[in-house]
Design a protein around this motif. Structure first.
Motif, PDB file in Angstrom:
ATOM      1  N   GLU A 127       0.818  -1.210   0.000  1.00 53.12           N
ATOM      2  CA  GLU A 127       0.000   0.000   0.000  1.00 53.12           C
ATOM      3  C   GLU A 127       0.852   1.260   0.000  1.00 53.12           C
ATOM      4  OE1 GLU A 127      -2.894  -0.037   3.074  1.00 53.12           O
ATOM      5  OE2 GLU A 127      -3.926  -1.812   2.313  1.00 53.12           O
ATOM      6  N   MET A 128       2.158   1.097   0.110  1.00 52.64           N
ATOM      7  CA  MET A 128       3.055   2.248   0.076  1.00 52.64           C
ATOM      8  C   MET A 128       3.578   2.455  -1.345  1.00 52.64           C
ATOM      9  SD  MET A 128       2.484   2.954   3.094  1.00 52.64           S
ATOM     10  CE  MET A 128       3.449   4.456   3.099  1.00 52.64           C
ATOM     11  N   ASP A 129       4.496   3.405  -1.495  1.00 53.67           N
ATOM     12  CA  ASP A 129       5.070   3.712  -2.806  1.00 53.67           C
ATOM     13  C   ASP A 129       6.262   2.819  -3.095  1.00 53.67           C
ATOM     14  OD1 ASP A 129       3.798   6.113  -4.164  1.00 53.67           O
ATOM     15  OD2 ASP A 129       4.103   6.937  -2.157  1.00 53.67           O
ATOM     16  N   GLU A 130       6.221   2.120  -4.239  1.00 51.88           N
ATOM     17  CA  GLU A 130       7.376   1.371  -4.747  1.00 51.88           C
ATOM     18  C   GLU A 130       7.576   1.773  -6.209  1.00 51.88           C
ATOM     19  OE1 GLU A 130       5.174  -0.898  -1.716  1.00 51.88           O
ATOM     20  OE2 GLU A 130       4.622  -0.580  -3.822  1.00 51.88           O
ATOM     21  N   GLY A 131       8.846   1.758  -6.645  1.00 51.53           N
ATOM     22  CA  GLY A 131       9.067   2.044  -8.064  1.00 51.53           C
ATOM     23  C   GLY A 131      10.492   2.433  -8.378  1.00 51.53           C
ATOM     24  N   ILE A 132      10.719   2.726  -9.640  1.00 50.87           N
ATOM     25  CA  ILE A 132      12.021   3.099 -10.198  1.00 50.87           C
ATOM     26  C   ILE A 132      13.022   1.981  -9.913  1.00 50.87           C
ATOM     27  CG2 ILE A 132      13.782   4.857 -10.428  1.00 50.87           C
ATOM     28  CD1 ILE A 132      11.822   6.872  -9.363  1.00 50.87           C
TER      29      ILE A 132
END
Length: 651
Positions: free
Chosen positions: A221-226
């Protein structure tokens, strides 16, 4: 860009200024912009003007961080109108106008700011970029890159930072805030869902399939990426932003392990024991030795810098990439195409606006990076970042160009191969095709090509840009002919044309454009070009000997014409000897009017009134009208050469 790009975090509800300021301090730009907007609209009294200027400036900051350039520009202009006492308003106005592509207005704002801070490097670089971008725009300067919206990968929210899994190039991962991402809450920073990692793979036909969330325990539910991957595609390095109830949590780098098609729960990758600095945008070097990343940790050049750490020897290997890469602005999204070729995005180097993509090449001694901006249309006035290469000069990158909401999307790019060719015909001096001629072309770049001409005499070669070539054509029964040629260095497709006219060995060949003074054997200056070409032809065919002959028309006595033509033929031989031709290879003879010319295909094409094969004798000429007689006499007045042997020993 989403949270993992902004490197800061969320929370808020009331329309009080203190609440809005707290939201801004926490990086909750979407929520803060709504709160400031309500406050701004309430401040209508004359005595509210100073506060209105302050709120407009802070509102502009929110819009700028949300990549909404037009709204940011309007808000900064309002702050200036209400005399907000901070010269930075002009700097940020310049940045926002530049992102809109309003380069002259941006230059004016930068110049105004520089009146207060004449040594500000970022403003100087911004002004330089705006002036260059304006000049390029006026001159319609662009590159051959073809950029297209990669619609299959893009949602109605933000999609960015594509990266291939491995060298097979059949899986691509990217970051998305689309509505199907995990979690129910919207980000206080962007107003969108928090970002997840998605991927697409190619089917058996080589077509990309519809994207889906990365499998396993990767997304939350948190931010993941790049993301970036180890060379074997088994380890993912990713950026994560963890929310704390009591403080803003900086983004950090995590790792995840691959098992079949799923990924393990991310584990924090420790670089240094620093809980205050942001560390994100990981990029693994092609050999798997180094991890490059972006961080605002102490010891940099300002803003966010690109750093690297040795994955095999972490302790003591942390290294800032130095002032050729890093500026007082932000350098982010590193991508190592090779160990000496880096791509990254920056708003500190002169560019078209916002973040631009730059290419940095390390010199052979390993002590200097030369940096240049990628050209338009890869770069634009908007944010351009997160590039990855596939096969050749093609791949994908991210940009928020053309999106008024500031949302990022994925674009494909390709640099088509230059199609530079040279084609032509090999014919004889009678304009007949020479079939199966051999054509060689040698370039000063070391290239060496050979082709056999077609039956119709045609040929074609592919060339490289900006190369000098020497071309040689020959065929059995003909003399070789050499030509030199240089392809243009301009970045454009081109088809150059060159023809070879070969002289047959077994029959006399007319030398065109040989002129004498009237009734004399003296060569006129305009004969020089044809004679110099003749000397080059003899140099290209060192084993032949020739007889030069001169012919007159029917006017005058036989004795006079033979004498005049003999002296004229000798004049040509004398010229060739002076040009460096061995005298032993040359003989001459004047034939006067004794050898009238027979009409060839070429002569018939130029003078169709004379049928091919007709011999222009005096008896025939006298049957013509006066005008045609003059033309026939002109054809008979000629200089020719004929090969007498092909085995002259040059030694």
């Amino acid at each position: 860009m989403a949270i993992v790009v902004a490197m800061s975090l969320p929370a808020c509800k009331s329309a009080k200024l203190s609440e809005a300021d707290a939201q801004l301090a926490r990086g909750e730009f979407n929520d803060a912009s709504k709160t400031y907007r309500k406050i701004y609209n309430r401040l209508t009294k004359r005595e509210d003007r100073p506060l209105r200027g302050e709120v407009a400036y802070k509102l502009a900051t929110c819009y700028r961080r949300l990549n909404q350039a037009s709204r940011a520009s309007a808000a900064y202009q309002n702050a200036i109108r209400y005399e907000y006492p901070d010269s930075m308003a002009f700097y940020w106005l310049g940045r926002s106008l530049q992102m809109e592509g309003k380069y002259p207005q941006a230059a004016t704002a930068y110049r105004t700011f520089l009146e207060w801070q004449p040594d500000n490097l970022l403003a100087k670089e911004g002004l330089k970029g705006a002036l260059k971008a304006d000049a390029d725009k006026k001159n319609k300067k662009t590159s051959r890159y073809v950029v297209k919206n990669a619609k299959l990968f893009n949602s109605r929210r933000a999609d960015f930072a594509p990266m291939f899994l491995d060298k097979s190039l059949d899986q691509i991962y990217f970051t998305s805030t689309n509505e199907k991402s995990k979690g129910d809450n919207k980000s206080e920073i962007t107003g969108m869902k928090k970002s997840d990692i998605w991927f697409s793979k190619k089917n058996e036909r080589g077509e990309w399939e519809r994207p889906e969330p990365a499998g396993g325990e990767l997304n939350s539910e948190m931010d993941e990426g790049i993301v970036s991957f180890s060379p074997d595609g088994q380890t993912m390095y990713l950026t994560m932003a963890r929310r704390s109830e009591t403080s803003n949590t900086s983004v950090e780098i995590f790792t995840s392990k691959r098992s079949d098609a799923t990924w393990s729960a991310p584990v924090k990758f420790e670089i240094i024991p620093d809980t205050l600095s942001a560390m994100g945008h990981p990029a693994v070097s092609p050999d798997g030795k180094f991890l490059y990343f972006s961080s605002d940790m102490p010891g940099g050049f300002g803003g966010k810098d690109i750093w690297r750490i040795n994955l095999n020897e972490r302790a003591g290997s942390l290294e800032n990439m130095g002032p050729q890469i890093n500026t007082p602005g932000d350098e982010m999204f590193p991508y190592m195409r090779t160990d000496s070729l880096m791509y990254f995005s920056s708003d500190g180097h002169p560019g078209l606006g916002g973040l631009d993509i730059f290419k940095a090449r390390l010199n052979t001694t390993g002590d200097f990076w030369s940096v240049e901006a990628m050209p338009a249309p890869v770069n634009s006035s908007a944010d351009d970042f997160g590039i990855t290469f596939g096969a050749g000069e093609s791949g994908y990158f991210s940009s928020n160009r053309g999106d008024g909401r500031g949302y990022d999307h994925i674009f494909s790019f390709e640099l088509p191969e230059l199609k530079i060719t040279i084609s032509g015909w090999v014919v004889d001096k009678d304009d007949e095709p020479v079939p199966n001629a051999v054509i060689r072309i040698v370039g000063d770049d070391g290239s060496n090509q050979k082709a056999i001409g077609k039956d119709d005499g045609s040929f074609k070669f592919n060339l490289e840009r900006g190369v000098k070539y020497v071309m040689l054509a020959g065929a059995p029964g003909y003399l070789n002919v050499k030509q030199e040629f240089e392809s243009d260095s301009e970045e454009a497709d081109a088809d150059y044309a060159v023809d070879f006219v070969l002289a047959a060995i077994n029959k006399p060949q007319v030398v065109e454009n040989i002129f004498y003074d009237f009734d004399k054997a003296t060569l006129r200056p305009e004969s020089k070009e044809a004679l110099d070409e003749m000397a080059r032809m003899l140099a290209d065919n060192p084993n032949v000997t020739i007889e030069m002959s001169s012919h007159t028309d029917r006017h005058g006595s036989d004795r006079y014409n033979e004498s005049l033509s003999d002296r004229r033929a000798k004049s040509v031989v004398d010229y060739l000897i002076a040009a460096g031709v061995d005298p032993k290879r040359l003989t001459w003879k004047g034939y006067g009017e004794s050898r009238p010319k027979k009409v060839t295909k070429r002569i018939n094409k130029e003078f169709p009134q004379f049928e091919e094969g007709t011999e222009l004798t005096e008896d025939y000429i006298l049957t013509l009208d006066p005008e045609q007689q003059d033309i026939a006499d002109q054809i008979n007045r000629r200089t020719e050469f004929e090969v007498t042997s092909t085995n002259y020993d040059v030694w």
